[in-house]
Design a protein around this motif. Structure first.
Motif, mmCIF file in Angstrom:
data_model
loop_
_atom_site.group_PDB
_atom_site.id
_atom_site.type_symbol
_atom_site.label_atom_id
_atom_site.label_comp_id
_atom_site.label_asym_id
_atom_site.label_seq_id
_atom_site.Cartn_x
_atom_site.Cartn_y
_atom_site.Cartn_z
ATOM 1 N N ASP A 81 0.879 -1.186 0.000
ATOM 2 C CA ASP A 81 0.000 0.000 0.000
ATOM 3 C C ASP A 81 0.910 1.228 0.000
ATOM 4 O O ASP A 81 1.289 1.753 1.051
ATOM 5 N N PHE A 82 1.249 1.696 -1.213
ATOM 6 C CA PHE A 82 2.224 2.773 -1.323
ATOM 7 C C PHE A 82 1.659 4.117 -0.883
ATOM 8 O O PHE A 82 2.399 5.013 -0.470
ATOM 9 N N SER A 83 0.355 4.262 -0.945
ATOM 10 C CA SER A 83 -0.272 5.475 -0.427
ATOM 11 C C SER A 83 -0.110 5.555 1.098
ATOM 12 O O SER A 83 0.236 6.601 1.653
ATOM 13 N N LEU A 84 -0.341 4.418 1.773
ATOM 14 C CA LEU A 84 -0.142 4.349 3.228
ATOM 15 C C LEU A 84 1.337 4.514 3.570
ATOM 16 O O LEU A 84 1.675 5.133 4.583
ATOM 17 N N LEU A 85 2.217 3.989 2.717
ATOM 18 C CA LEU A 85 3.655 4.123 2.961
ATOM 19 C C LEU A 85 4.070 5.588 2.927
ATOM 20 O O LEU A 85 4.817 6.053 3.802
ATOM 21 N N LYS A 87 2.179 8.209 3.419
ATOM 22 C CA LYS A 87 1.592 8.882 4.583
ATOM 23 C C LYS A 87 2.375 8.566 5.861
ATOM 24 O O LYS A 87 2.627 9.456 6.687
ATOM 25 N N SER A 88 2.770 7.311 6.001
ATOM 26 C CA SER A 88 3.530 6.902 7.200
ATOM 27 C C SER A 88 4.884 7.605 7.250
ATOM 28 O O SER A 88 5.299 8.127 8.299
ATOM 29 N N LEU A 89 5.583 7.615 6.106
ATOM 30 C CA LEU A 89 6.904 8.247 6.078
ATOM 31 C C LEU A 89 6.792 9.755 6.294
ATOM 32 O O LEU A 89 7.654 10.355 6.953
ATOM 33 N N ARG A 90 5.745 10.376 5.742
ATOM 34 C CA ARG A 90 5.554 11.820 5.941
ATOM 35 C C ARG A 90 5.311 12.130 7.417
ATOM 36 O O ARG A 90 5.878 13.079 7.969
ATOM 37 N N ASN A 91 4.473 11.337 8.075
ATOM 38 C CA ASN A 91 4.205 11.558 9.503
ATOM 39 C C ASN A 91 5.429 11.251 10.357
ATOM 40 O O ASN A 91 5.676 11.922 11.365
ATOM 41 N N LEU A 92 6.195 10.241 9.928
ATOM 42 C CA LEU A 92 7.437 9.940 10.669
ATOM 43 C C LEU A 92 8.426 11.090 10.542
ATOM 44 O O LEU A 92 9.077 11.472 11.529
ATOM 45 N N LEU A 93 8.530 11.657 9.342
ATOM 46 C CA LEU A 93 9.421 12.804 9.145
ATOM 47 C C LEU A 93 8.972 13.995 9.988
ATOM 48 O O LEU A 93 9.794 14.659 10.639
ATOM 49 N N ASN A 94 7.648 14.259 9.994
ATOM 50 C CA ASN A 94 7.126 15.389 10.786
ATOM 51 C C ASN A 94 7.389 15.188 12.277
ATOM 52 O O ASN A 94 7.803 16.120 12.981
ATOM 53 N N SER A 95 7.130 13.966 12.756
ATOM 54 C CA SER A 95 7.341 13.696 14.184
ATOM 55 C C SER A 95 8.823 13.801 14.544
ATOM 56 O O SER A 95 9.188 14.269 15.629
ATOM 57 N N THR A 96 9.696 13.381 13.612
ATOM 58 C CA THR A 96 11.141 13.482 13.855
ATOM 59 C C THR A 96 11.572 14.946 13.944
ATOM 60 O O THR A 96 12.344 15.321 14.844
ATOM 61 N N LEU A 97 11.075 15.767 13.029
ATOM 62 C CA LEU A 97 11.430 17.196 13.048
ATOM 63 C C LEU A 97 10.907 17.881 14.297
ATOM 64 O O LEU A 97 11.602 18.699 14.915
ATOM 65 N N VAL A 98 9.662 17.559 14.683
ATOM 66 C CA VAL A 98 9.090 18.141 15.909
ATOM 67 C C VAL A 98 9.926 17.739 17.119
ATOM 68 O O VAL A 98 10.268 18.565 17.986
ATOM 69 N N SER A 99 10.287 16.456 17.194
ATOM 70 C CA SER A 99 11.059 15.964 18.338
ATOM 71 C C SER A 99 12.440 16.611 18.394
ATOM 72 O O SER A 99 12.899 17.032 19.471
ATOM 73 N N VAL A 211 -3.146 -4.885 -1.033
ATOM 74 C CA VAL A 211 -4.346 -4.052 -1.179
ATOM 75 C C VAL A 211 -4.733 -3.894 -2.646
ATOM 76 O O VAL A 211 -5.887 -3.594 -2.970
ATOM 77 N N LYS A 212 -3.760 -4.067 -3.523
ATOM 78 C CA LYS A 212 -4.046 -4.028 -4.945
ATOM 79 C C LYS A 212 -3.029 -4.898 -5.671
ATOM 80 O O LYS A 212 -1.970 -5.229 -5.113
#
Length: 454
Positions: A81-85, A87-99, A211-212
């Motif tokens: 599921d590359f769409s979920l991938l 999204k996951s990597l984008r949120n991981l990057l955001n959380s890393t920058l915030v931290s 998923v596809k």
């Protein structure tokens, strides 16, 4: 065979897959409560590292929500599921920058910037951290897929330790120490990558459907990407693990060498310094009394070069070219003798002065009050010892008593006063003298009856 298969069967106790997938998707996002929890966890972990409190650091790991997008990325790879991938990597990057931002601001503002052991532990990752992240990730993913989650998830959060490396990286940025930032951030990347890879393997093992429909080319790209990531993490960490092993062996063999060559032979080592990171490696020693000749030092250097972990180490034995120990001993003894002579002379002078003071010290005020109680006419009194010289170059001490009174004491009272003073002063024969006070001059007047000026 069936019993062995059932023993390692992960399908038993597995939760509904749709439910698991929805839970994974929900934990990916960092909004609302998750974002607040993340920021607070970062601050708590930073404080724990700052004050070197293991308990506080563990608490921050337990409440950290950083595992969500990492597990989400692993699941996304497993089901293609590359769409979920993304999204996951984008949120991981955001959380890393915030931290990183929060921890950097905290350490920049904190007045305590000393490096503590909890910080140092996150700056040198090695192969063992990869193993911890991989197997910890496997346990975490298995727990996520169970109907009964049980206790593994808190343990996984502590073992994989995502939060402390990020905070240590923030410390490196705040204090401009690039080595700390790179080491800690590399450890964080190791944890993220191998937790995600372990999730991918478990998802594949459980047989989650894609998923596809994906073609062979896309599957190959995923496999290549995972292989490249594994190699990129393994090679530096393996080198660091080997360096750590060599450093530990250097320390162990150095201690063995000192123990065998010096301690067992009765030589007291008063100073030791080792440095593995210099080129060549350094072993520096100093001894209490033993002095080594050039031939002995050469033999010790040969002994070092025969050890594969100490080979090439530069041996330095701190000692002067002359026998300073004996010279120092002589200087100390001479100083002690000189000091003792000075002390003896001072003691003699003090004793003489104390004796002199003791012989000539009387409480005249007290004696006057006692004397006035018996002889009221006495108005003042002085008692002292006097050394009387003779024509034969000898001397003797006389205790003299001088008193003042308006009139001369009668002979009887004078004798009584002298006897009383002998008894009071514990002497044999005091000399009593009366001091005659001249009368005060009277003012004169002139013919006009005025006082004349002097």
């Amino acid at each position: 065979m069936n019993k062995l298969t059932s023993l390692f069967n992960l399908h038993e106790g597995e939760d509904d897959r749709e439910k698991i997938f929805e839970s994974v998707k929900k934990n990916i996002s960092y909004r609302g409560a998750n974002l607040w929890i993340l920021a607070c966890a970062i601050i708590i972990a930073s404080i724990g590292l700052n004050v070197n409190s293991t308990a506080v650091v563990i608490g921050a790991m337990l409440i950290s929500p950083l595992m969500g997008p990492i597990v989400g990325a692993g699941f996304a790879l497993g089901v293609y599921d590359f769409s979920l991938l993304r999204k996951s990597l984008r949120n991981l990057l955001n959380s890393t920058l915030v931290s990183l931002t929060v921890s950097t601001v905290y350490f920049f503002a904190s007045p305590f910037k000393d490096v503590q052991s909890e910080l140092l532990a996150r700056t040198s990752p090695n192969i063992y951290d990869i193993l911890i992240a991989f197997f910890g990730g496997i346990v975490g993913v298995i727990a996520v897929t169970r109907t009964e989650k049980g206790n593994p998830i808190p343990g996984v959060a502590i073992a994989t330790a995502l939060m402390p490396p990020l905070c240590t990286a923030g410390y490196g940025l705040a204090t401009w120490q690039l080595s700390y930032f790179l080491g800690a951030f590399y450890l964080y990347c190791i944890n993220c990558v191998f937790i995600g890879i372990s999730t991918f393997f478990i998802v594949k093992y459980l047989g989650y459907p894609a998923v596809k429909q994906v073609n062979e080319k896309q599957q190959k790209q995923v496999r290549i990407s995972i292989t490249v990531l594994i190699i990129a993490m393994l090679v530096p960490s393996s080198y660091l693990a080997y360096s750590l092993y060599r450093q530990q062996q250097f320390a162990k063999n150095t201690n063995d060498f000192i123990n065998d060559e010096f301690t067992k032979k009765g030589y007291t080592v008063v100073y030791k310094k080792t440095d593995y990171n210099t080129n060549p490696k350094l072993l520096e020693l100093a001894f209490l009394s033993k002095r080594f000749e050039k031939e002995e030092i050469t033999r010790l250097e040969n002994q070092i070069n025969q050890n594969k972990y100490l080979r090439g180490t530069h041996l330095v034995i701190r000692q002067d070219s002359t026998d300073r120990l004996r010279a120092l001993k002589g200087d100390i003894l001479n100083e002690i003798k000189s000091t003792e002579n000075e002390i003896d002379q001072k003691d003699l002078r003090i004793v003489a002065l104390e004796k002199q003071i003791a012989q000539n010290t009387f409480d005249n005020q007290k004696l006057l009050k006692e004397a006035q109680a018996i002889f009221p006419k006495i108005t003042s009194l002085s008692v002292s010892n006097h050394s009387m010289a003779t024509a034969k170059d000898s001397a003797f001490v006389v205790t003299a008593v001088i008193y003042e009174s308006p009139e001369v004491l009668p002979a009887v009272d004078n004798e009584k006063f002298r006897n009383w003073m002998n008894q009071r002063l514990s002497v044999k024969d005091v000399a009593v003298f009366r001091r005659v006070v001249p009368p005060a001059p009277q003012p004169t007047t002139n013919k006009l009856g005025k006082k004349a000026k002097k």
